[in-house]
Motif scaffolding. Sequence first.
Motif, short mmCIF file in Angstrom:
data_model
loop_
_atom_site.label_atom_id
_atom_site.label_comp_id
_atom_site.label_asym_id
_atom_site.label_seq_id
_atom_site.Cartn_x
_atom_site.Cartn_y
_atom_site.Cartn_z
N GLY A 29 0.81 -1.20 0.00
CA GLY A 29 0.00 0.00 0.00
C GLY A 29 0.84 1.25 0.00
O GLY A 29 2.06 1.21 0.15
N PRO A 30 0.19 2.39 -0.12
CA PRO A 30 0.91 3.66 -0.15
C PRO A 30 1.48 4.01 1.21
O PRO A 30 0.92 3.67 2.25
CB PRO A 30 -0.14 4.66 -0.59
N LEU A 31 2.57 4.73 1.19
CA LEU A 31 3.21 5.15 2.43
C LEU A 31 2.86 6.59 2.79
O LEU A 31 3.31 7.08 3.81
CB LEU A 31 4.73 5.02 2.31
N ASP A 32 2.05 7.26 1.97
CA ASP A 32 1.74 8.66 2.22
C ASP A 32 0.49 8.85 3.07
O ASP A 32 0.00 9.96 3.22
CB ASP A 32 1.61 9.43 0.91
N GLU A 33 -0.03 7.78 3.68
CA GLU A 33 -1.18 7.91 4.56
C GLU A 33 -0.76 8.51 5.89
O GLU A 33 0.36 8.31 6.34
CB GLU A 33 -1.83 6.55 4.79
N ALA A 34 -1.67 9.22 6.52
CA ALA A 34 -1.37 9.82 7.82
C ALA A 34 -1.25 8.71 8.87
O ALA A 34 -2.02 7.75 8.86
CB ALA A 34 -2.48 10.78 8.21
N PRO A 35 -0.29 8.84 9.77
CA PRO A 35 -0.15 7.81 10.80
C PRO A 35 -1.33 7.84 11.78
O PRO A 35 -2.01 8.86 11.93
CB PRO A 35 1.16 8.18 11.50
N ALA A 36 -1.55 6.74 12.44
CA ALA A 36 -2.64 6.65 13.42
C ALA A 36 -2.33 7.57 14.59
O ALA A 36 -1.17 7.75 14.96
CB ALA A 36 -2.79 5.22 13.89
#
Length: 58
Positions: A29-36
């Motif tokens: 998956g993409p790595l540009d998602e906001a962290p939890a």
Amino acid sequence: MSTAVKVSAFAAALAAVFVVAWAIGSAVGPLDEAPAPVPPAPTSVHEGHHEGHTGGTP
């Protein structure tokens, strides 16, 4: 086996490793998602422990 064949085989194996790594990275998956969000720190069990002390020596 000649040097050219060895270098070509190494380059092909290296390219295969990069292709497999790219495919795995795309599947993850993409790595540009906001962290939890980080959960708040738990309060201490000893909170309010010193309320009954007068501050003098026992």
